[in-house]
Design an enzyme around this catalytic site. Structure first.
Site, PDB file in Angstrom:
ATOM      1  N   GLY A  20     -16.620  17.450  -2.209  1.00 20.51           N
ATOM      2  CA  GLY A  20     -17.908  17.141  -1.576  1.00 20.51           C
ATOM      3  C   GLY A  20     -18.783  18.358  -1.424  1.00 20.51           C
ATOM      4  O   GLY A  20     -19.103  19.040  -2.388  1.00 20.51           O
ATOM      5  N   THR A  21     -19.177  18.661  -0.188  1.00 22.10           N
ATOM      6  CA  THR A  21     -20.116  19.756   0.066  1.00 22.10           C
ATOM      7  C   THR A  21     -19.537  21.136  -0.215  1.00 22.10           C
ATOM      8  O   THR A  21     -20.264  22.120  -0.167  1.00 22.10           O
ATOM      9  CB  THR A  21     -20.654  19.721   1.515  1.00 22.10           C
ATOM     10  OG1 THR A  21     -19.578  19.950   2.414  1.00 22.10           O
ATOM     11  CG2 THR A  21     -21.353  18.411   1.819  1.00 22.10           C
ATOM     12  N   LEU A  22     -18.241  21.221  -0.533  1.00 21.38           N
ATOM     13  CA  LEU A  22     -17.629  22.504  -0.889  1.00 21.38           C
ATOM     14  C   LEU A  22     -17.600  22.736  -2.404  1.00 21.38           C
ATOM     15  O   LEU A  22     -17.169  23.794  -2.859  1.00 21.38           O
ATOM     16  CB  LEU A  22     -16.200  22.593  -0.324  1.00 21.38           C
ATOM     17  CG  LEU A  22     -16.130  22.735   1.182  1.00 21.38           C
ATOM     18  CD1 LEU A  22     -14.726  22.424   1.696  1.00 21.38           C
ATOM     19  CD2 LEU A  22     -16.557  24.128   1.626  1.00 21.38           C
ATOM     20  N   GLU A  89     -13.736  20.505   8.393  1.00 16.83           N
ATOM     21  CA  GLU A  89     -13.316  19.120   8.165  1.00 16.83           C
ATOM     22  C   GLU A  89     -12.871  18.411   9.446  1.00 16.83           C
ATOM     23  O   GLU A  89     -12.415  17.277   9.399  1.00 16.83           O
ATOM     24  CB  GLU A  89     -12.191  19.079   7.120  1.00 16.83           C
ATOM     25  CG  GLU A  89     -12.527  19.780   5.815  1.00 16.83           C
ATOM     26  CD  GLU A  89     -13.664  19.146   5.023  1.00 16.83           C
ATOM     27  OE1 GLU A  89     -14.266  18.153   5.492  1.00 16.83           O
ATOM     28  OE2 GLU A  89     -13.951  19.633   3.926  1.00 16.83           O
TER      29      GLU A  89
END
Length: 175
Positions: A20-22, A89
């Site tokens: 995802g956002t990583l 997370e």
């Protein structure tokens, strides 16, 4: 699901699978990963589904696959990186009722060929999961039980298992 025994904790410093956002090019990649990884390469989590979330995705066990990146921590920063990712997370410990995600060990498939744009490990530092390596064990953050129940009853599956930021250019950064 993996055949790994969840009661048997992993040993050593496992790589991380992110989706995802990583991911490279996504908002949290530079914030949390810059200078903390020695290798990043395309990878796939099988037996999982990807759901759209509020600015970030959730992966859950299921009959599909999720595309992402396998990250190897740079020497000397594994503990720091693990703590940063757990915080991001909202992982407080195995089965904690306030977890947003659970950190679990899964088998991750690695493509047999290098993909354009992948960052390879520094020269002289072998990376687990070199081209053609097949599968490796890695940490993956899957949606916690309460979130998974909600997604299964009313969530939106992301077809193809690939997530990209769903924000307009110049829009606010997501968590």
């Amino acid at each position: 699901m993996s055949t790994l025994d969840p009661a048997s904790p992993p040993t050593g410093e496992l790589p991380f699978f992110v989706y995802g956002t990583l991911l490279p090019g996504e908002p949290n990649h530079d914030l949390f990963l810059r200078g903390r990884t020695s290798g990043e390469r395309a990878a796939v989590l099988h037996r999982a589904l990807l759901y759209d979330g509020p600015g970030y995705p959730y992966a859950i066990d299921g009959h599909g696959h999720v595309h992402g990146t396998l990250l190897t921590a740079a020497p000397g920063v594994y503990g720091e990186l693990l703590g940063l990712l757990d915080h991001l997370e909202e992982y407080l410990g195995p089965g904690h009722p306030r977890n947003l995600y659970e950190r679990v060990v899964r088998e991750i498939e690695l493509p047999g060929e290098e993909q354009a744009g992948e960052r390879q490990p520094e020269e002289g530092t072998p990376e687990e999961g070199a081209p053609g390596a097949g599968t490796v064990r890695a940490w993956v953050y899957l949606a916690a039980a309460a979130v998974t129940r909600s997604l299964r009853t009313g969530g939106s599956v992301i077809d193809g298992g690939r997530w990209v930021t769903r924000r307009p250019p110049g829009g606010p950064r997501t968590p």
